[in-house]
Design a protein around this motif. Structure first.
Motif, PDB file in Angstrom:
ATOM      1  N   ARG A 252      36.310 133.578  83.077  1.00 27.97           N
ATOM      2  CA  ARG A 252      36.654 134.658  84.233  1.00 27.97           C
ATOM      3  C   ARG A 252      37.914 134.137  84.746  1.00 27.97           C
ATOM      4  O   ARG A 252      38.492 135.154  85.248  1.00 27.97           O
ATOM      5  N   ARG A 272      43.352 138.562  77.362  1.00 22.48           N
ATOM      6  CA  ARG A 272      42.354 139.397  78.224  1.00 22.48           C
ATOM      7  C   ARG A 272      41.863 140.465  77.460  1.00 22.48           C
ATOM      8  O   ARG A 272      42.261 140.798  76.473  1.00 22.48           O
ATOM      9  N   ALA A 273      40.343 140.346  77.481  1.00 22.54           N
ATOM     10  CA  ALA A 273      39.680 141.127  76.661  1.00 22.54           C
ATOM     11  C   ALA A 273      38.671 141.885  77.424  1.00 22.54           C
ATOM     12  O   ALA A 273      37.788 141.152  78.421  1.00 22.54           O
ATOM     13  N   THR A 274      37.938 142.709  77.118  1.00 19.74           N
ATOM     14  CA  THR A 274      36.917 143.690  77.518  1.00 19.74           C
ATOM     15  C   THR A 274      35.609 143.296  76.573  1.00 19.74           C
ATOM     16  O   THR A 274      35.581 143.362  75.307  1.00 19.74           O
ATOM     17  N   GLU A 276      32.681 144.442  74.758  1.00 19.26           N
ATOM     18  CA  GLU A 276      32.072 145.481  74.090  1.00 19.26           C
ATOM     19  C   GLU A 276      30.690 145.449  74.202  1.00 19.26           C
ATOM     20  O   GLU A 276      29.935 146.496  74.223  1.00 19.26           O
ATOM     21  N   LEU A 289      34.219 141.712  71.614  1.00 19.89           N
ATOM     22  CA  LEU A 289      35.287 141.935  72.353  1.00 19.89           C
ATOM     23  C   LEU A 289      36.381 142.722  71.928  1.00 19.89           C
ATOM     24  O   LEU A 289      36.595 142.888  70.774  1.00 19.89           O
ATOM     25  N   ASN A 291      40.462 143.142  72.435  1.00 23.10           N
ATOM     26  CA  ASN A 291      41.858 142.524  73.147  1.00 23.10           C
ATOM     27  C   ASN A 291      42.319 143.628  73.814  1.00 23.10           C
ATOM     28  O   ASN A 291      42.795 144.928  73.128  1.00 23.10           O
ATOM     29  N   GLU A 292      42.927 143.515  75.241  1.00 18.21           N
ATOM     30  CA  GLU A 292      43.287 144.610  76.074  1.00 18.21           C
ATOM     31  C   GLU A 292      44.575 145.007  75.492  1.00 18.21           C
ATOM     32  O   GLU A 292      45.190 146.196  75.850  1.00 18.21           O
ATOM     33  N   GLU A 316      33.065 144.471  80.986  1.00 15.72           N
ATOM     34  CA  GLU A 316      33.651 143.638  81.977  1.00 15.72           C
ATOM     35  C   GLU A 316      34.946 142.981  81.307  1.00 15.72           C
ATOM     36  O   GLU A 316      35.009 143.073  80.087  1.00 15.72           O
ATOM     37  N   THR A 317      35.753 142.532  82.092  1.00 11.92           N
ATOM     38  CA  THR A 317      36.811 141.538  81.548  1.00 11.92           C
ATOM     39  C   THR A 317      36.640 140.093  81.645  1.00 11.92           C
ATOM     40  O   THR A 317      36.210 139.655  82.629  1.00 11.92           O
ATOM     41  N   TYR A 319      38.362 136.414  79.712  1.00  8.40           N
ATOM     42  CA  TYR A 319      39.649 135.766  79.057  1.00  8.40           C
ATOM     43  C   TYR A 319      39.141 134.865  77.903  1.00  8.40           C
ATOM     44  O   TYR A 319      38.190 134.032  78.277  1.00  8.40           O
TER      45      TYR A 319
END
Length: 349
Positions: A252, A272-274, A276, A289, A291-292, A316-317, A319
């Protein structure tokens, strides 16, 4: 020892084998692994004498057998489909090779009883193939191939027609069987897990050529190139680098420390990734995930405990960082180059 040198085989303009050279040590269990059309079955059939090479040499136990017919190569061969004699009992199927060689009856009976015990079919000798499960029929086929005490045992996708649970059970059984009989064995498979689970050595083929030969550990941890790494186990693409999903750590905190694990020459940085999707696979959890910075999808593999500790939820985001990046002579490059300035968070150690 089996030695194949300079093997070439063409079907029209298609090169099934392209200058293949391979040494298979005596007593080893070697897997020929590759995708469909890679040449693995052609190589096996060439060792067996079921395919004639355009050029090249096959040597078994110091004897050049390149032009020797299959029945004189002292091999046992097991196909994906059992090819059992349906009108014969299990006992008669296993004894067939010995009987046509006119071995004494007491020798045949002793050898068959021994093999049925080894393969776990001692109580099934009077059954017919139709009365056996798929796994039992394949064990019968292996006993029949071993009955004549061959120098070499060749297995062409032997478990390919079976369901996943039976395949897993038979892999364990085959490994134990090999440790007991110690016959030089060559296994063709496209199943990476099967090769890693069973074999002492693996030869990875692609487009008729051998990409790498080595122990399962060598190939998994020290792949010769991106094809081997991608084919032998799952991979994720993180900032232009191929990494194993289980070598990606999630957190986090965007300032998580960069770790240079043994064997890693450099770090891919923190991404930084979301989240999925979170997929529970028993003890392990696959986290899908995005990659943002680039929009690329990749997956990380964590323990269930780590997933619960992080409280991972869709949308959610988090790392991500790679704890290990294998040394490869080639690197996958993104269309815009190996890396873009905004793909990673630049952090000091």
């Amino acid at each position: 020892m089996i030695t194949v040198t300079g093997a070439n085989k063409h079907y029209g303009s298609f090169a099934a084998l392209d200058d293949v050279t391979l040494d298979i040590p005596s007593g080893s269990l070697t897997a020929l692994l590759g995708p469909s059309g890679s040449g693995k079955s052609t190589l096996l059939r060439s060792i067996a004498g079921l395919e004639s090479l355009d050029s090249g040499v096959v040597i078994i136990a110091d004897k050049d057998v390149t032009r020797v017919p299959p029945q004189k190569r002292d091999i046992g061969f097991v196909f994906q489909h059992y090819a059992a004699f349906k009108h014969m009992t299990v006992r008669d199927n296993v004894a067939f090779g010995l009987k046509i060689r006119k071995r004494p009856k007491n020798e045949v009976n002793k050898r068959v009883d021994e093999l049925l015990k080894i393969v776990g079919l001692a109580g099934f000798q009077h059954r017919y193939p139709a009365q056996l499960s798929g796994g039992q029929r394949q064990r019968m086929a292996l006993a029949r191939a071993l009955a004549v005490d061959p120098q070499v045992l060749l297995l062409d996708e032997p478990f390919g027609a079976l369901d996943a649970k039976v395949r897993a059970d038979l892999r364990t059984w085959l490994r134990r069987l090999h440790e007991e009989v110690h016959v030089t064995t060559v296994l063709v498979t496209h199943d990476q897990q099967e090769a890693l689970d069973v074999a002492d050595r693996i030869a990875v083929l692609n487009k008729g050529r051998i990409e790498q030969v080595g122990t399962p550990e060598d190939l998994y941890d020290r792949p010769a190139n991106e094809f081997v790494m991608s084919f032998l186990g799952e991979v994720a693409k993180l900032n232009g680098h191929l990494v194993r999903p289980h070598d990606i750590r999630l957190g986090r905190d965007p300032s998580m420390a960069l770790v240079e694990h043994e064997g890693t020459q450099h770090s891919a940085g923190v991404t930084r990734a979301t989240v999925e999707r979170v997929v529970y696979l028993g003890f392990e959890v696959r986290v899908e995930l995005r990659n943002e910075a680039t929009g690329d999808l990749f997956s990380a593999q964590v323990t269930r405990g780590d997933s619960e500790a992080l409280g991972l939820r869709d949308g959610e985001t988090v790392y991500a960082r790679a704890t290990r990046i294998p040394k490869l002579p080639e690197r996958v490059a993104d269309a815009a180059g190996d890396s873009a300035p905004d793909e990673t968070l630049s952090l000091s150690k």
